[in-house]
Design an enzyme around this catalytic site. Structure first.
Site, PDB file in Angstrom:
ATOM      1  CG  ASP A  61      -1.818   1.195   1.290  1.00  0.00           C
ATOM      2  OD1 ASP A  61      -1.701   2.081   0.411  1.00  0.00           O
ATOM      3  OD2 ASP A  61      -2.655   1.253   2.213  1.00  0.00           O
ATOM      4  CE1 TYR A 156      -8.022  10.464 -10.967  1.00  0.00           C
ATOM      5  CE2 TYR A 156      -8.713  12.010 -12.662  1.00  0.00           C
ATOM      6  CZ  TYR A 156      -7.930  10.942 -12.263  1.00  0.00           C
ATOM      7  OH  TYR A 156      -7.063  10.358 -13.154  1.00  0.00           O
ATOM      8  CB  THR A 228     -16.856  16.706 -27.801  1.00  0.00           C
ATOM      9  OG1 THR A 228     -16.805  17.934 -27.067  1.00  0.00           O
ATOM     10  CG2 THR A 228     -17.949  16.782 -28.856  1.00  0.00           C
ATOM     11  NE  ARG A 229     -14.875  13.784 -21.496  1.00  0.00           N
ATOM     12  CZ  ARG A 229     -15.970  14.522 -21.310  1.00  0.00           C
ATOM     13  NH1 ARG A 229     -16.381  15.351 -22.247  1.00  0.00           N
ATOM     14  NH2 ARG A 229     -16.651  14.434 -20.179  1.00  0.00           N
TER      15      ARG A 229
HETATM   16  P1  NAD Z   1      -5.565   1.808 -13.024  1.00  0.00           P
HETATM   17  O1  NAD Z   1      -6.646   1.919 -12.014  1.00  0.00           O
HETATM   18  O2  NAD Z   1      -5.645   0.708 -14.015  1.00  0.00           O
HETATM   19  O3  NAD Z   1      -4.142   1.750 -12.315  1.00  0.00           O
HETATM   20  C1  NAD Z   1      -3.861   2.354 -11.083  1.00  0.00           C
HETATM   21  C2  NAD Z   1      -3.264   1.298 -10.182  1.00  0.00           C
HETATM   22  O4  NAD Z   1      -2.903   1.891  -8.937  1.00  0.00           O
HETATM   23  C3  NAD Z   1      -4.259   0.180  -9.864  1.00  0.00           C
HETATM   24  O5  NAD Z   1      -3.756  -1.078 -10.280  1.00  0.00           O
HETATM   25  C4  NAD Z   1      -4.414   0.245  -8.355  1.00  0.00           C
HETATM   26  O6  NAD Z   1      -4.572  -1.020  -7.722  1.00  0.00           O
HETATM   27  C5  NAD Z   1      -3.109   0.921  -7.945  1.00  0.00           C
HETATM   28  N1  NAD Z   1      -3.226   1.532  -6.625  1.00  0.00           N
HETATM   29  C6  NAD Z   1      -4.278   2.215  -6.097  1.00  0.00           C
HETATM   30  N2  NAD Z   1      -4.043   2.565  -4.845  1.00  0.00           N
HETATM   31  C7  NAD Z   1      -2.806   2.082  -4.539  1.00  0.00           C
HETATM   32  C8  NAD Z   1      -2.017   2.107  -3.357  1.00  0.00           C
HETATM   33  N3  NAD Z   1      -2.435   2.696  -2.237  1.00  0.00           N
HETATM   34  N4  NAD Z   1      -0.798   1.502  -3.399  1.00  0.00           N
HETATM   35  C9  NAD Z   1      -0.357   0.876  -4.508  1.00  0.00           C
HETATM   36  N5  NAD Z   1      -1.069   0.819  -5.654  1.00  0.00           N
HETATM   37  C10 NAD Z   1      -2.280   1.424  -5.669  1.00  0.00           C
HETATM   38  O7  NAD Z   1      -5.510   3.232 -13.766  1.00  0.00           O
HETATM   39  P2  NAD Z   1      -4.697   3.708 -15.053  1.00  0.00           P
HETATM   40  O8  NAD Z   1      -5.697   4.017 -16.096  1.00  0.00           O
HETATM   41  O9  NAD Z   1      -3.590   2.760 -15.336  1.00  0.00           O
HETATM   42  O10 NAD Z   1      -4.109   5.092 -14.524  1.00  0.00           O
HETATM   43  C11 NAD Z   1      -2.760   5.257 -14.128  1.00  0.00           C
HETATM   44  C12 NAD Z   1      -2.537   6.705 -13.700  1.00  0.00           C
HETATM   45  O11 NAD Z   1      -2.858   7.584 -14.773  1.00  0.00           O
HETATM   46  C13 NAD Z   1      -3.401   7.168 -12.520  1.00  0.00           C
HETATM   47  O12 NAD Z   1      -2.676   8.078 -11.737  1.00  0.00           O
HETATM   48  C14 NAD Z   1      -4.533   7.917 -13.202  1.00  0.00           C
HETATM   49  O13 NAD Z   1      -5.123   8.862 -12.345  1.00  0.00           O
HETATM   50  C15 NAD Z   1      -3.799   8.555 -14.356  1.00  0.00           C
HETATM   51  N6  NAD Z   1      -4.712   8.900 -15.460  1.00  0.00           N
HETATM   52  C16 NAD Z   1      -5.276   7.911 -16.199  1.00  0.00           C
HETATM   53  C17 NAD Z   1      -6.133   8.260 -17.246  1.00  0.00           C
HETATM   54  C18 NAD Z   1      -6.768   7.218 -18.106  1.00  0.00           C
HETATM   55  O14 NAD Z   1      -7.521   7.590 -19.008  1.00  0.00           O
HETATM   56  N7  NAD Z   1      -6.543   5.936 -17.900  1.00  0.00           N
HETATM   57  C19 NAD Z   1      -6.409   9.616 -17.515  1.00  0.00           C
HETATM   58  C20 NAD Z   1      -5.815  10.582 -16.721  1.00  0.00           C
HETATM   59  C21 NAD Z   1      -4.943  10.218 -15.702  1.00  0.00           C
END
Ligand code: NAD
Length: 335
Positions: A61, A156, A228-229
């Site tokens: 964690d 967020y 839109t996105r």
């Molecule tokens: P995801 O949820 O697949 O991956 C995030 C991972 O972090 C998860 O596997 C989760 O278990 C892990 N996690 C959460 N809390 C934790 C903790 N306390 N300790 C250890 N691990 C922990 O999401 P993603 O899409 O791979 O996103 C990755 C990053 O990119 C994130 O910071 C997200 O906010 C950012 N982001 C993603 C998007 C998108 O479209 N996917 C867009 C903007 C920003």
């Protein structure tokens, strides 16, 4: 400085390595020849999207400072992709949980500073942008300076904006080389496609597949479908992460496609891939986020002479194929 100049023996640490983007990043680091990779996630390894036997896969964690110190011990570069997050359905209903991810980035920064890490990458989001600039579907693409004055996505987005600033001040005050990208809706294979945390591209693929396989031929769309996105294919996201992490630009940069599409348009793309047409109904009270958002890529082009290039049609085809495989695999398992 280019990542290819790095020693394959450098220890690369991916926080959130069991997640969607983290899993692809670990795969890309392996493909580049790095031999010492440490992936950390809070989920049990059986739930990680991609697992590699030659990577040190650790479950802990990262909200806890001691766990962060263990995670970055001996690291050359740290990529922070860990966050408690999901699509609009998740982030609009779990604001406090989203904000608690501030503990992950704060403790990772403290640990990385003390461990004298040479590069620290932070995954921020287009959700940091001022909501007032995203009221109309007829968008003006967002430039980096549009994050201020601050009025980001509640919960967020505030956490992301605060953590960006934390990265800035760790660089300015402690000399830690932090780099920040603002991702715009990343999608692709090996990500969440059901369960409530999935985002629009994966959710639409799943709904179209469900309709096709069940013969129901109907689809429910969140909002009126006119929002839109732009959506960024995962391979472009990974390439951008490396450019930004090892580049000289210290300011947060947009990392996103600028191919604008409405949600209705996205549904049409997936229908064309599946070879069907569905009856659409609109759930107007569902979480749908801002009305319009696109990425202005002037800044990243000026810095790195690069921007994402995968077309939505190509990226969605690859995403659909993977989700279809997952769907059929699950359907064939005994209940
Ligand atoms: P995801 O949820 O697949 O991956 C995030 C991972 O972090 C998860 O596997 C989760 O278990 C892990 N996690 C959460 N809390 C934790 C903790 N306390 N300790 C250890 N691990 C922990 O999401 P993603 O899409 O791979 O996103 C990755 C990053 O990119 C994130 O910071 C997200 O906010 C950012 N982001 C993603 C998007 C998108 O479209 N996917 C867009 C903007 C920003």
């Amino acid at each position: 400085m280019n990542n290819r100049e790095h020693d394959p023996q450098d220890l690369m640490v991916v926080a959130g390595g069991g997640g969607f983007i983290g899993g692809h990043l670990v795969a890309a680091l392996r493909a580049q020849g790095y031999q010492r990779i440490r992936a950390i996630d809070i989920k049990p390894v059986s739930e990680w999207y991609q697992v590699f036997d030659d990577v040190a896969n650790c479950v802990s964690d990262l909200c806890e400072l001691p766990a962060c110190r263990d995670a970055v011990d001996g690291a050359t570069a740290v990529f922070n992709l860990a966050a408690d997050m999901g699509g609009m359905g998740f982030i609009e209903n779990n604001k406090a949980l989203c904000m608690l991810s501030v503990l992950i980035n704060t403790h990772l920064l403290m640990a990385a500073r003390d461990a004298k890490v040479t590069r620290f990458f932070y995954a921020s989001s287009a959700c940091v942008y001022n909501a007032e600039k995203q009221i109309s579907e007829q968008v003006t693409p967002l430039k980096e300076e549009d994050a201020y004055p601050a009025m980001p996505e509640d919960g967020y987005g505030w956490e992301k904006l605060f953590s960006e600033r934390m990265c800035r001040h760790f660089r300015e005050d402690f000399g830690l080389a932090t780099r920040v990208a603002r991702f715009h809706n990343v999608y692709g294979p090996h990500g969440t496609w059901d369960g409530g945390r999935e985002k629009a591209p994966a959710a639409i693929c799943r709904k179209v597949i469900q309709a096709k396989e069940s013969g129901g031929l109907a689809i429910e769309i969140w909002g009126n479908g006119e929002q839109t996105r732009s959506f960024t294919y995962i391979d472009d996201c990974i390439e951008g992460i490396f450019k930004i992490t090892y580049g000289d630009c210290v300011e947060p940069l947009n990392l996103g496609s600028n191919e604008l599409v409405s949600i209705n348009g996205l549904v049409s793309i997936v229908e064309a891939i599946a070879g069907i047409e569905l009856e659409r109904s609109y759930k107007l009270d569902a979480p749908k986020g801002v009305n319009g958002r696109n990425s202005d890529n002037t800044f990243i082009r000026s810095q790195y002479d690069w921007e994402p290039t995968t077309t939505l049609r190509d990226g969605m085809q690859r995403t659909y194929d993977w989700i279809y495989q997952q769907f059929m695999q699950r359907a064939s398992q005994p209940a």
